[in-house]
Design a protein around this motif. Structure first.
Motif, PDB file in Angstrom:
ATOM      1  N   GLN A   1       0.830  -1.206   0.000  1.00 42.98           N
ATOM      2  CA  GLN A   1       0.000   0.000   0.000  1.00 42.98           C
ATOM      3  C   GLN A   1       0.865   1.257   0.000  1.00 42.98           C
ATOM      4  N   VAL A   2       1.915   1.247   0.824  1.00 42.66           N
ATOM      5  CA  VAL A   2       2.849   2.378   0.839  1.00 42.66           C
ATOM      6  C   VAL A   2       3.508   2.533  -0.526  1.00 42.66           C
ATOM      7  N   ALA A   3       3.922   1.409  -1.129  1.00 41.85           N
ATOM      8  CA  ALA A   3       4.551   1.449  -2.453  1.00 41.85           C
ATOM      9  C   ALA A   3       3.603   2.052  -3.480  1.00 41.85           C
ATOM     10  N   ALA A   4       2.328   1.684  -3.403  1.00 46.39           N
ATOM     11  CA  ALA A   4       1.340   2.221  -4.344  1.00 46.39           C
ATOM     12  C   ALA A   4       1.160   3.719  -4.150  1.00 46.39           C
ATOM     13  N   GLN A   5       1.172   4.164  -2.901  1.00 42.03           N
ATOM     14  CA  GLN A   5       1.014   5.589  -2.626  1.00 42.03           C
ATOM     15  C   GLN A   5       2.187   6.392  -3.181  1.00 42.03           C
ATOM     16  N   VAL A   6       3.400   5.835  -3.036  1.00 42.58           N
ATOM     17  CA  VAL A   6       4.602   6.561  -3.450  1.00 42.58           C
ATOM     18  C   VAL A   6       4.812   6.482  -4.961  1.00 42.58           C
TER      19      VAL A   6
ATOM     20  N   ALA B   1      15.992  -5.010   2.541  1.00 40.03           N
ATOM     21  CA  ALA B   1      15.635  -3.624   2.819  1.00 40.03           C
ATOM     22  C   ALA B   1      16.048  -2.687   1.688  1.00 40.03           C
ATOM     23  N   ASP B   2      16.876  -3.159   0.747  1.00 38.38           N
ATOM     24  CA  ASP B   2      17.299  -2.332  -0.372  1.00 38.38           C
ATOM     25  C   ASP B   2      16.307  -2.352  -1.531  1.00 38.38           C
ATOM     26  N   PHE B   3      15.213  -3.105  -1.410  1.00 40.34           N
ATOM     27  CA  PHE B   3      14.202  -3.154  -2.459  1.00 40.34           C
ATOM     28  C   PHE B   3      13.495  -1.804  -2.546  1.00 40.34           C
ATOM     29  N   SER B   4      13.364  -1.266  -3.754  1.00 37.11           N
ATOM     30  CA  SER B   4      12.726   0.045  -3.898  1.00 37.11           C
ATOM     31  C   SER B   4      11.204  -0.100  -3.850  1.00 37.11           C
ATOM     32  N   LEU B   5      10.535   0.961  -3.401  1.00 35.19           N
ATOM     33  CA  LEU B   5       9.076   0.961  -3.358  1.00 35.19           C
ATOM     34  C   LEU B   5       8.485   0.869  -4.766  1.00 35.19           C
ATOM     35  N   ARG B   6       9.162   1.458  -5.726  1.00 32.89           N
ATOM     36  CA  ARG B   6       8.675   1.384  -7.115  1.00 32.89           C
ATOM     37  C   ARG B   6       8.733  -0.060  -7.628  1.00 32.89           C
ATOM     38  N   ALA B   7       9.796  -0.776  -7.300  1.00 35.88           N
ATOM     39  CA  ALA B   7       9.898  -2.171  -7.722  1.00 35.88           C
ATOM     40  C   ALA B   7       8.790  -3.007  -7.080  1.00 35.88           C
ATOM     41  N   ILE B   8       8.524  -2.765  -5.801  1.00 40.37           N
ATOM     42  CA  ILE B   8       7.455  -3.496  -5.111  1.00 40.37           C
ATOM     43  C   ILE B   8       6.112  -3.212  -5.777  1.00 40.37           C
ATOM     44  N   HIS B   9       5.867  -1.947  -6.118  1.00 38.81           N
ATOM     45  CA  HIS B   9       4.603  -1.585  -6.762  1.00 38.81           C
ATOM     46  C   HIS B   9       4.462  -2.282  -8.116  1.00 38.81           C
ATOM     47  N   VAL B  10       5.542  -2.329  -8.884  1.00 35.99           N
ATOM     48  CA  VAL B  10       5.489  -2.966 -10.201  1.00 35.99           C
ATOM     49  C   VAL B  10       5.190  -4.462 -10.068  1.00 35.99           C
ATOM     50  N   LEU B  11       5.827  -5.132  -9.121  1.00 33.90           N
ATOM     51  CA  LEU B  11       5.570  -6.565  -8.940  1.00 33.90           C
ATOM     52  C   LEU B  11       4.134  -6.817  -8.489  1.00 33.90           C
TER      53      LEU B  11
END
Length: 311
Positions: free
Chosen positions: A11-16, A38-48
């Protein structure tokens, strides 16, 4: 400290990252952590979380990563042994308007990992290729290696050598090519071959500075810079050093002064010695030319001896 649940993380990844455009029928090349989640980017999480399927180097590794994120997507195995055949399955999904991500086991795909063929085929078929940047062991190692150029105007220059051939004449030739680079060279090596590589480096370029990065970003990360002649002793000093993946930065060889620089130093020294004491002339000549003071002092003594003999 409370850690976010996988749902909260997505959810945080989607917001950012959700405000950006993510076209359908596109291949998303997603960088994954090289050791530290912990080095995974929020943008990468959102894309997956957004894609319809994930092509991956090893389904077991990627399945664990997806579980950590609380995600469940169809996984398509695509590795060095089946990339050309498996690419067809990905292209079919792209042609039907799906978003597909590609991830390697760690780091950025297609950099000493599979993925380059898939990217070429996707682009040739008219699909967009969207890079999602993230962790890179190459850049991580370089950032901790310090000065990696002998030229002030090329401080960031480097050559990426990746993994050397496993053995034989090809391995030796590839190492010699890496050592001959005028800039820093980044190499990867597996733990079961690191000993032989250290021995080769110690024999072929003992004075070369090498930054050794072991287990980058992980709990027992180790980064040391030493000369190649010291590498075998460093490795033998602790059995734990044989464990983990290695990234090496071969610093460029120190080049001697050019003949033009030598000539300039020689001329400056001769002029200054006409009117100044020897030590003062040497100090000023070194400041003007950039030549090492000790070497200039030896030249000054030699010039003085010749002048005295002439008298």
């Amino acid at each position: 400290m409370n850690h976010p649940t996988p749902l909260a993380l997505t959810q945080v990844a989607a917001q950012v990252a959700g405000g950006q455009q993510y076209p359908v029928g596109a291949l998303y090349v997603v960088a994954t952590p090289i050791g530290n989640l912990a080095d995974f980017s929020l943008r990468a999480i959102h894309v997956l979380a957004l894609v319809d399927a994930v092509a991956c180097e090893d389904t077991r590794v990627t399945a664990g990563l997806m579980r950590h994120l609380g995600l469940d997507k169809p996984l398509i195995p695509l590795h060095e042994h089946n990339e050309r055949s498996a690419a067809g399955r990905v292209l079919e999904r792209l042609a039907s308007g799906e978003r597909v991500a590609y991830v390697s086991d760690a780091g950025t795909p297609a950099v000493s990992d599979p993925g380059a063929w898939l990217v070429d085929q996707a682009r040739a078929a008219g699909h967009r290729v969207m890079p999602i940047p993230g962790a890179s062991s190459v850049v991580t190692a370089l950032s901790a290696a310090g000065q990696t150029s002998t030229q002030a105007d090329a401080a960031a220059a480097f050559h990426f050598g990746g993994f050397l051939p496993a053995k034989g004449a090809d391995r030796l030739a590839a190492l010699d090519k890496a050592l001959a680079q005028p800039c820093a060279c980044v190499l990867f090596e597996a733990p079961h071959r690191i000993g032989s590589l250290f021995d080769m480096l110690a024999q072929r370029s003992p004075d070369r500075r090498v930054t050794v990065c072991r287990e980058l970003t992980k709990q027992f990360e180790q980064i040391d810079t030493l000369t190649a002649s010291e590498l075998p002793t460093w490795l033998a000093a602790d059995a734990m050093r044989l464990k983990g993946e290695f990234v090496l930065v071969l610093h460029p060889a120190q080049t001697p002064a050019s003949s033009d620089e030598d000539a300039m130093a020689e001329r400056a020294l001769k002029v200054l010695m006409r009117d100044l004491p020897l030590k003062q002339a040497v100090a000023l000549a070194a400041e003007i030319s950039g030549a090492p003071r000790n070497a200039l002092y030896e030249r000054a003594l030699a010039q003085k001896r010749l002048a005295d003999a002439g008298d």
